[in-house]
Design an enzyme around this catalytic site. Structure first.
Site, PDB file in Angstrom:
ATOM      1  N   ASP A   1       0.823  -1.211   0.000  1.00 48.32           N
ATOM      2  CA  ASP A   1       0.000   0.000   0.000  1.00 48.32           C
ATOM      3  C   ASP A   1       0.860   1.265   0.000  1.00 48.32           C
ATOM      4  OD1 ASP A   1       0.863  -0.850   2.562  1.00 48.32           O
ATOM      5  OD2 ASP A   1      -0.484   0.592   3.512  1.00 48.32           O
ATOM      6  N   GLU A   2       0.254   2.334  -0.455  1.00 47.34           N
ATOM      7  CA  GLU A   2       0.742   3.706  -0.265  1.00 47.34           C
ATOM      8  C   GLU A   2       2.213   3.915  -0.633  1.00 47.34           C
ATOM      9  OE1 GLU A   2      -2.036   5.444   3.214  1.00 47.34           O
ATOM     10  OE2 GLU A   2      -0.492   4.100   3.926  1.00 47.34           O
TER      11      GLU A   2
END
Ligand code: ACM
Length: 705
Positions: free
Chosen positions: A317-318
């Site tokens: 993620d991210e």
């Protein structure tokens, strides 16, 4: 005689789906079970527990069943005061038909059948997992009456709606020692949850001992990491409770702590320090370097030997891509490979990673960002950014679980989590696609929790997620859920959880040597800010002590919940307003409290910013009392008073000290009702209440829920 109490049978229009929901007859059966079993058939009578149950194990022998039976015996003995091991008294036969798999699997049978008669109980299950769940149900059935403890006679046929019912604990942003993990595993077992997702590496800490790459924990953890022995201990502890353990090592972003010891893995030259702040940061692994894959091959090989589950979570993620954009080597690599975007580069990285995982006999699991690639179909996608990510994954043929709607760190009420359904009624997925939706996970991210407060953010609200994922889709009665949570929530503390017991000590610490009660009156009705609002204060990092009112306050105030219920039942009686004491007593208390609390707030650095909240609670309570006066008089309150009351309530909704006053919406409903009594002439009481609720909702700051 067999009775179906308030039985509601639903046949879906598609023909084949059958679900059965049975509500307890409240009068005779105070049903406190959470999650609610799939099918409950109440019978006449009770099994008295005035002597201890004599246990007989039939079927296969499995240590897990014996260990679980011992735990059951201990808990029952503590609760009823009857000593285990007696040779007289009623019997409980536990029939476990087959051994479980050596490594618990996602598709193992968890069903059980339980029959309780006045003479004894009979619990049968295909597998130890069902036995464990049945024993938890039996404990939840124990009730105390005039004649002592008993279990109501009942037949239960139970099985989960979803295969995957998880809880994530982030042990990185704040360190979580193994006692924290163990007591939360106990809570999970009681709630029939079966996956512990252990978030083990982050910018703020690398939390596992690696023998192959020891600088990971030596330089990336401040000394706070789990030894491999402790990991094994937790895995055994979890297995004994029917829980799988999935490790998450979040890569290629969220990796600063890795780079403190191994800066050569990063996409920008080091040195690196453990990150203390919270947020999304630039450091990311370099997907263009062969050494990175070699390192990960070694690391994943080592961890694959430690964590037996078939799944291995790689985060994903991210990744903000800044380090990748600024690195000419990476840019050349992308051009050569025909990778146009950072998403393409991450997809390349994930594909390489998936092969490494497969080599070590692991299936890959990742946050929904990993879906942006043509990965093999046995990758499991965890949807956190929205329910659409879940549907998208299922439509593309990936197994998937839901976490959007289950973020415990947002400090939202249990009702919000209860409403989040991996397969909502309006889902347009086909039966084949629905089969890819395995379940969900509650997520306890730890920016704002530490070992002292974490339980109070996980429990009791996780019971809402547990019920949504276990019970039939037709189980939707929110009031009934809250009533059961009021009983089961506190009982979870029998297991060593501290979600309630740590409240008063925290307040006492804040009160110092003064009387804690005025502070408690305020703390009881405030809630920490929701939906990432606390980040706006900016001062927080992983070293900052979580020792303020916002940390002691519960995410969902019981007092506010009770007050709201009282206001609702009061206003349902319009225009003949009934007994007022449930309303007037707390309002008087809140109104008077500020004078008593003020001296403490003024002298305490930790509490001084709470002064406006205390004053505002007092003013709002005064307005609430005035509203009741108008309601009782039967005359609508004058416009000038309504305007003044609105200003007071609007001000009381402003943020101070990172808490919000949770009783303001219910007081506003009283105020609006007092101003709009004349509308009752033209509408039903139900519509009038609905209109008031809509206005209350519209007046709430949008971050409130
Ligand atoms: C996440 O919350 N970044 C998975």
């Amino acid at each position: 005689m067999t009775r179906f109490m308030g039985c509601l049978v639903l046949f879906s229009l598609t023909g084949f789906c059958f679900s059965l929901e049975v509500f307890a007859d409240e009068a005779t059966h105070p049903n406190n079970m959470i999650p609610l079993p799939a099918e409950i058939i109440w019978q006449e009578g009770k099994l008295p527990l005035n002597a201890f149950l004599q246990l007989t194990l039939t079927g296969v022998k499995e240590p897990r069943v014996e260990v679980a039976t011992n735990r059951f015996t201990d808990r029952l003995a503590k609760r009823t005061g009857n000593l285990a091991g007696s040779t007289e008294g009623p019997t409980l036969t536990i029939d476990c038909k087959a051994k479980g798999l050596p490594i618990q699997s996602v598709r193992e049978d968890e069903s059980y059948n339980l029959t309780v008669t006045p003479k004894g109980g009979f619990l049968s299950a295909a597998n130890p997992l069902g036995t464990l769940h049945g024993l938890e149900t039996l404990l939840q059935l124990v009730e105390k009456g005039d004649q002592g403890y008993s279990i109501p006679c009942v037949t239960i046929h139970d099985k989960p709606r979803f295969l995957w019912r998880g809880l994530l604990i982030d042990a990185c942003r704040h360190w979580m020692p193994i006692e924290v993990i163990k007591r939360n595993l106990d809570g999970m077992a009681e709630a029939k949850m079966n996956v512990f997702h252990w978030h083990l590496s982050e910018n703020q800490g690398f939390r596992v001992e690696s023998k192959l790459y020891p600088k990971l924990q030596e330089m990336g953890s401040d000394g706070n990491f789990y030894t491999q022995e402790q990991i094994k201990e937790i895995i055994t502890y979890a297995r004994d409770r029917g829980i799988r353990v999935i490790p998450e090592f979040d890569i290629p972003g969220h990796t600063t702590a890795w780079f403190v010891g191994y800066p050569e893995l990063a996409a920008a030259p080091g040195s690196y320090q453990i990150e203390r702040k919270f947020g999304v940061f630039d450091p990311a692994m370099d997907p263009s370097k062969e050494e990175v894959y070699k390192f990960l091959d070694g690391f994943i090989g080592e961890m694959a030997g430690l964590f037996p589950d078939e799944y291995f979570h790689i985060g994903g993620d991210e990744v903000n891509g800044k380090q990748w954009n600024q690195n000419p080597e990476i840019q050349r690599f992308m051009a050569k490979q025909g990778l146009k975007t950072n998403e393409d580069l991450q997809a390349y990285f994930n594909k390489r990673l998936e092969k490494i995982l497969a080599k070590h006999h692991k299936k890959m699991m990742g946050w929904d960002e990993v879906l942006n690639s043509d990965l093999p179909k046995d990758v499991l996608v965890q949807s956190w950014r929205g329910i659409d990510g879940l549907a998208d994954a299922a439509k593309k043929g990936y197994d998937t679980i839901l976490s959007n709607g289950y973020y415990l760190d947002l400090a939202l009420p249990a009702s919000i989590h209860y409403a989040a359904d991996p397969l909502p009624a309006k889902s347009d997925l086909t039966p084949d696609q629905r089969a890819h939706v395995l379940g969900g996970e509650a997520c306890m991210w730890s920016e704002f929790v530490n070992p002292e407060t974490v339980d109070s953010r996980v429990w009791p609200r996780t019971l809402a997620v547990a019920e949504r994922l276990w019970s039939p889709a037709s189980v939707q009665n929110l009031d009934d859920f809250y009533n059961r949570m009021e009983v089961e929530g506190p009982r979870l503390e029998e297991l060593g959880l501290t979600h309630r017991s740590n409240y008063l000590p925290m307040l006492k610490r804040l009160a110092g040597n003064t009387d804690v009660n005025p502070l408690k009156v305020l703390a009881d009705v405030v809630e920490p800010l929701k939906n990432y609002q606390r980040h706006r204060w900016g001062a927080y990092n992983s070293d900052y002590p979580l020792d303020r009112l916002a940390d002691a306050a519960r995410p969902e105030s019981d007092s506010a919940h009770l007050f709201r219920k009282s206001v609702n039942s009061y206003l349902k009686e319009a225009p003949a307003f009934g007994d007022l004491k449930d309303l007037i007593a707390p309002l008087e208390n809140w109104k008077e409290n500020h004078q008593a609390l003020k001296p403490l707030l003024e002298m305490s650095d930790l509490l001084v910013d709470v002064l406006p909240q205390s004053q505002d609670l007092s003013s709002a309570a005064q307005v609430g009392l005035e509203a009741i006066h108008y309601l009782k008089s039967g005359q609508p309150a004058p416009a000038s008073w309504q305007e003044k009351a609105k200003q007071i309530l609007d001000r009381a909704q402003e943020y101070h000290a990172e808490v919000q006053i949770a009783v303001i919406p219910a007081i506003r409903k009283l105020v609006l009702a007092a101003g709009q009594l004349d509308k009752l002439k033209g509408m039903s009481v139900t519509d009038w209440n609905k209109s008031l609720d809509d206005q209350v909702q519209a007046a709430k700051p949008k971050e409130w829920d």
